[in-house]
Design an enzyme around this catalytic site. Sequence first.
Site, short mmCIF file in Angstrom:
data_model
loop_
_atom_site.label_atom_id
_atom_site.label_comp_id
_atom_site.label_asym_id
_atom_site.label_seq_id
_atom_site.Cartn_x
_atom_site.Cartn_y
_atom_site.Cartn_z
N GLY A 20 53.15 45.62 30.05
CA GLY A 20 52.97 45.94 28.64
C GLY A 20 53.93 46.99 28.12
CG ASP A 147 46.63 47.68 34.41
OD1 ASP A 147 45.73 46.81 34.44
OD2 ASP A 147 47.83 47.42 34.27
#
Length: 160
Positions: A20, A147
């Site tokens: 990302g 994450d």
Amino acid sequence: MSHPPCIGDYRILELVATGGMAEVYRARHPGSGDKDLALKVIRSDVAGDPEMKRMFVSEARVALALSHANVVQTFEVRRHDAGIVLAMEHVDGLDVARLVHAHERVRGEPLPLRHVISIIADALMGLDYAHRARGEDGALLGLVHRDISPVNILVSRTGT
């Protein structure tokens, strides 16, 4: 997708992953001999976003302070035409998602439970270390890995 042949002194060998916020390349530095490094570079489409840049720089500063067998080592952070670059330890192996799928494809059975438990235990030791990490002033850094997933846990060819 083509990649730059070089970023600063680092010779790019291949694109490993795109996330990302950044792209990760396998690269070599002239001073590292034949040792591969992972080069994490903020993606050009987010490099202009001040908040994304701040988050990337913050991650880089924290990563430099960490040193544990179950946490990828960050060696250097520098600014370059490509943006901000982190030179990190390259783990020669697979992420857990690929490892599980490769094992099932080749062996026709799930990864043995003893290996799953070992991987989870090692990942938890790295997370515990990061969670308990303290800055130079002795204060907790307050790190939380936001994450953690099978693609973000790497297992080397030697099993570490």
